[in-house]
Design an enzyme around this catalytic site. Structure first.
Site, mmCIF file in Angstrom:
data_model
loop_
_atom_site.group_PDB
_atom_site.id
_atom_site.type_symbol
_atom_site.label_atom_id
_atom_site.label_comp_id
_atom_site.label_asym_id
_atom_site.label_seq_id
_atom_site.Cartn_x
_atom_site.Cartn_y
_atom_site.Cartn_z
ATOM 1 N N GLY A 37 0.875 -1.169 0.000
ATOM 2 C CA GLY A 37 0.000 0.000 0.000
ATOM 3 C C GLY A 37 0.918 1.227 0.000
ATOM 4 O O GLY A 37 1.792 1.335 0.851
ATOM 5 N N ASN A 65 2.707 2.091 3.449
ATOM 6 C CA ASN A 65 1.892 2.059 4.667
ATOM 7 C C ASN A 65 2.362 0.917 5.570
ATOM 8 O O ASN A 65 2.370 -0.233 5.155
ATOM 9 C CB ASN A 65 0.432 1.853 4.231
ATOM 10 C CG ASN A 65 -0.519 1.743 5.396
ATOM 11 O OD1 ASN A 65 -0.146 1.942 6.547
ATOM 12 N ND2 ASN A 65 -1.771 1.425 5.086
ATOM 13 N N HIS A 121 21.128 -36.210 14.496
ATOM 14 C CA HIS A 121 22.458 -36.698 14.125
ATOM 15 C C HIS A 121 22.819 -36.300 12.701
ATOM 16 O O HIS A 121 21.993 -36.394 11.792
ATOM 17 C CB HIS A 121 22.514 -38.242 14.158
ATOM 18 C CG HIS A 121 21.581 -38.887 15.105
ATOM 19 N ND1 HIS A 121 21.979 -39.344 16.329
ATOM 20 C CD2 HIS A 121 20.250 -39.151 15.014
ATOM 21 C CE1 HIS A 121 20.937 -39.884 16.955
ATOM 22 N NE2 HIS A 121 19.880 -39.770 16.173
#
Ligand code: TTP
Length: 400
Positions: A136, A165, A313
């Site tokens: 935005g 924004n 492992h």
């Protein structure tokens, strides 16, 4: 300042990590993502928090309780996730008749910037990015050295500015009457429509934020951890073997065990109940969650192992997120780099998306298990409960 924190979303872009928990509860360093947001808000001047919950809300309410960082907490329920304006409307009955702040519960903000936002109300936080087309974007105007917002446009092909924004707002008191907005093009009730109205009716300051991160997709969870693990300072409270080599800002919580031959290069965090080693190598912004296990000859780099995850492992895990109780069989190896050095891509809601990262490994939902000698390609996701067969080479996302 009364502050609404939006935490009701389903977090669909973050799947499978949000299959069994709300996105705001994803771990970032030593606490849930939204706890960082809430703490920053309180430090910046939030006097009371109203958290809007909906999806997987029990854990959110349990974590925050009725007080957080010394301020009271209330909850509002959004029964259907119809958008951010609808979420704030769900909180309306909890608001007094003053101005109110709204923050996204899945974003990280820096405290000085948020303090300025609270001081300059009505205001919206803006953040400069090189390519604003996916955000935005704010229309802004300058007057007397101040920048004010005049509007906002979603994902524009031709952005009006490079200020985006941040989803952090302080609205004037009157905005409580403007929350009833129509559906947007994408079918949601959006808070940006309330912002547009605020820009028409009053002067809304654009407050530049120094730092901000929207945590919407799995690699952004790694970025959030890179930020917050990077702020830790060396504290060794757990049991650390005298033959372990702990370098830099490493936190070993009380109740964690580091065995002989282990090298940990900070910043890194080993949480309560976790065990590392013998002879393991952990580096670069790694979080070993509560009761997680990193065993013999395992290297873990820049990764998040959620609670109870086990890499027992002879394995390599790089730039990856392992959900709760994931188990990697011996010899499981994660690829985190492409030979052509291009950014790693991954599927987000079925769409192949660039992570923008040269290094990105795998994302495993809770309880996923790999068999011995599994090879996992960069960008691959394993759903919750997914399994592999011995020696399997996983090149595509895998479901249960
Ligand atoms: P989004 O990130 O747009 O939505 P989401 O969290 O559901 O994620 P996704 O798009 O991946 O499904 O939401 C921004 C913020 O607003 C976030 O903190 C969640 C919150 N929100 C609500 O509280 N209610 C809602 O109805 C919506 C859409 C979002």
């Amino acid at each position: 300042m009364q502050t609404v924190i939006l935490a009701a979303g389903q977090g669909t872009r973050m799947r499978p990590l949000t299959e069994r928990r709300a996105k705001p509860m994803l771990p970032v360093a030593d606490r849930p993502l939204s706890a960082h947001t809430a703490k920053t808000a309180v430090d910046a001047g939030a006097s009371r928090l109203i958290i809007v919950v909906g999806y997987e809300s029990d854990a959110v309410c349990e974590f925050f309780g009725d007080e957080f960082a010394g301020v009271p907490v209330e909850y509002a329920e959004q029964t259907e996730q119809r958008g951010t304006a609808d979420a704030v409307r769900a909180a309306e009955s909890h608001l007094d008749d003053g101005p109110f702040a709204v923050l996204n519960g899945d974003a990280l903000y820096d405290e000085p910037s948020l303090t300025r936002l609270y001081e300059q109300a009505p205001a919206v936080g803006s953040y400069r990015v090189a390519d604003p087309t996916q955000y935005g974007v704010l229309y802004t105007a300058e007057s007397d050295g101040d920048t004010r917002v005049t509007g906002v446009v979603e994902k524009p092909a031709d952005p009006p500015s490079n200020r985006i924004n941040t989803g952090a707002y302080v609205f004037p008191a009157e905005a409580q009457a403007w929350l009833e907005v129509g559906e947007s093009e994408r079918g949601e009730l959006e808070l940006t429509d309330v912002l547009e109205r605020a820009c028409e009716e009053s002067t809304v300051a654009a407050v530049p934020f120094e730092r901000w991160l929207d945590v919407g997709r799995p690699w952004e969870l790694l970025e959030a951890n890179e930020w917050k693990v990077g702020e830790l300072t060396r504290t060794l409270r757990g049991e650390v073997h005298e033959d372990a080599d702990i370098r830099g800002d490493v936190v070993v919580e009380a109740g964690a065990t580091i065995d002989a031959g282990v090298v940990i290069e900070g910043p890194a965090l080993v949480r309560r109940g976790a065990t590392v080693g013998p002879n393991a190598y952990i580096r670069g912004h790694t979080v070993v969650g509560n009761d997680a296990k990193v065993g013999h000859s395992v290297e873990v780099k820049n990764s998040v192992l959620m609670a109870g995850a086990t890499v027992g492992h002879l394995s390599y895990v790089g730039d990856s997120v392992l959900g709760r109780d994931v188990n990697f069989g011996a010899g499981t190896t994660v690829a985190n780099l492409r030979h052509d050095d291009e950014a790693v891509k991954t599927l987000v809601k079925g769409e192949l998306t660039s992570t923008g990262r040269r290094k990105f490994g795998v994302v495993c939902g809770d309880d996923a298990k790999t068999a011995i000698q599994t090879s996992l390609n960069a960008g691959v996701k394993l759903d919750c409960d997914a399994t592999t067969t011995p020696g399997e080479v996983v090149l595509r996302d895998k479901s249960e």
